[in-house]
Design a protein around this motif. Structure first.
Motif, PDB file in Angstrom:
ATOM      1  N   PHE A   5       0.843  -1.190   0.000  1.00  0.00           N
ATOM      2  CA  PHE A   5       0.000   0.000   0.000  1.00  0.00           C
ATOM      3  C   PHE A   5       0.877   1.239   0.000  1.00  0.00           C
ATOM      4  N   GLU A   6       0.629   2.102  -0.954  1.00  0.00           N
ATOM      5  CA  GLU A   6       1.342   3.374  -0.993  1.00  0.00           C
ATOM      6  C   GLU A   6       0.411   4.523  -0.613  1.00  0.00           C
ATOM      7  N   ASP A   7      -0.797   4.179  -0.171  1.00  0.00           N
ATOM      8  CA  ASP A   7      -1.755   5.195   0.227  1.00  0.00           C
ATOM      9  C   ASP A   7      -1.563   5.473   1.715  1.00  0.00           C
ATOM     10  N   ASP A  13       4.434  15.263  12.991  1.00  0.00           N
ATOM     11  CA  ASP A  13       5.361  14.732  14.001  1.00  0.00           C
ATOM     12  C   ASP A  13       6.054  13.444  13.546  1.00  0.00           C
ATOM     13  N   GLY A  14       5.949  13.111  12.257  1.00  0.00           N
ATOM     14  CA  GLY A  14       6.700  11.982  11.701  1.00  0.00           C
ATOM     15  C   GLY A  14       6.027  10.633  11.786  1.00  0.00           C
ATOM     16  N   ARG A  15       4.785  10.594  12.202  1.00  0.00           N
ATOM     17  CA  ARG A  15       4.075   9.321  12.296  1.00  0.00           C
ATOM     18  C   ARG A  15       3.350   9.021  10.989  1.00  0.00           C
ATOM     19  N   VAL A  16       3.271   7.741  10.661  1.00  0.00           N
ATOM     20  CA  VAL A  16       2.642   7.308   9.419  1.00  0.00           C
ATOM     21  C   VAL A  16       1.189   6.923   9.686  1.00  0.00           C
ATOM     22  N   VAL A  17       0.309   7.363   8.792  1.00  0.00           N
ATOM     23  CA  VAL A  17      -1.105   6.967   8.819  1.00  0.00           C
ATOM     24  C   VAL A  17      -1.380   6.280   7.481  1.00  0.00           C
ATOM     25  N   ILE A  18      -1.728   4.996   7.544  1.00  0.00           N
ATOM     26  CA  ILE A  18      -1.999   4.196   6.348  1.00  0.00           C
ATOM     27  C   ILE A  18      -3.509   4.167   6.138  1.00  0.00           C
ATOM     28  N   LEU A  19      -3.930   4.392   4.904  1.00  0.00           N
ATOM     29  CA  LEU A  19      -5.353   4.328   4.562  1.00  0.00           C
ATOM     30  C   LEU A  19      -5.609   3.049   3.774  1.00  0.00           C
ATOM     31  N   VAL A  20      -6.431   2.177   4.342  1.00  0.00           N
ATOM     32  CA  VAL A  20      -6.738   0.887   3.723  1.00  0.00           C
ATOM     33  C   VAL A  20      -8.208   0.877   3.349  1.00  0.00           C
ATOM     34  N   LYS A  46      -8.233   3.768   8.846  1.00  0.00           N
ATOM     35  CA  LYS A  46      -6.936   4.370   9.120  1.00  0.00           C
ATOM     36  C   LYS A  46      -6.161   3.510  10.101  1.00  0.00           C
ATOM     37  N   ILE A  47      -4.910   3.257   9.769  1.00  0.00           N
ATOM     38  CA  ILE A  47      -4.004   2.570  10.683  1.00  0.00           C
ATOM     39  C   ILE A  47      -2.916   3.577  11.038  1.00  0.00           C
ATOM     40  N   GLU A  48      -2.878   3.984  12.296  1.00  0.00           N
ATOM     41  CA  GLU A  48      -1.912   4.970  12.744  1.00  0.00           C
ATOM     42  C   GLU A  48      -0.763   4.261  13.458  1.00  0.00           C
ATOM     43  N   LEU A 100      -0.173  -5.730   4.109  1.00  0.00           N
ATOM     44  CA  LEU A 100       0.339  -4.386   3.891  1.00  0.00           C
ATOM     45  C   LEU A 100       1.754  -4.374   3.299  1.00  0.00           C
ATOM     46  N   ILE A 101       2.505  -5.454   3.521  1.00  0.00           N
ATOM     47  CA  ILE A 101       3.843  -5.575   2.943  1.00  0.00           C
ATOM     48  C   ILE A 101       4.015  -6.973   2.371  1.00  0.00           C
TER      49      ILE A 101
END
Length: 112
Positions: A5-7, A13-20, A46-48, A100-101
């Motif tokens: 997923f590249e979305d 603050d540098g945290r990643v939020v993945i939208l699935v 959302k996966i934070e 996700l990977i």
């Protein structure tokens, strides 16, 4: 490891939020619940990730090896090698289980 997923976005603050994207369930019960529910079914989940998870996620680019990720976690946290390996392996396994990977094997001599 490489992201499927590249979305995703990186917060200030540098945290990643993945939208699935959420798959719509097709069962009769799911359809009834959708009709009766006053709120619309969300299209995305959302996966934070926390700071460390975000660092690992960003390194899952197909260029960094698991060894690179373990060393980065050791530097960032001060964990022993064993604890860093356990944390990284567990997290990568969780990401892979959720689709996700993926893991790719390096080519032996750089040939395609």
């Amino acid at each position: 490891p490489v992201r499927v997923f590249e979305d995703f976005r990186v917060t200030d603050d540098g945290r990643v939020v993945i939208l699935v994207e959420v798959e719509e369930k097709k069962s009769v019960l799911a359809k009834i619940l959708r009709i009766l529910s006053p709120a619309p079914t969300p299209r995305y989940r959302k996966i934070e990730l926390d700071k460390m998870g975000s660092m690992v996620w960003l390194m899952c680019d197909g260029k960094h090896t698991i060894e690179d990720i373990v060393k980065a976690v050791m530097r960032e946290t001060g964990f022993s090698r064993r604890n860093a390996e356990l944390a990284v392996y567990h997290f990568l396994n969780k990401l892979a289980t959720r689709g996700l990977i993926q893991f790719i094997l390096p080519s032996e001599s750089g040939e395609s």
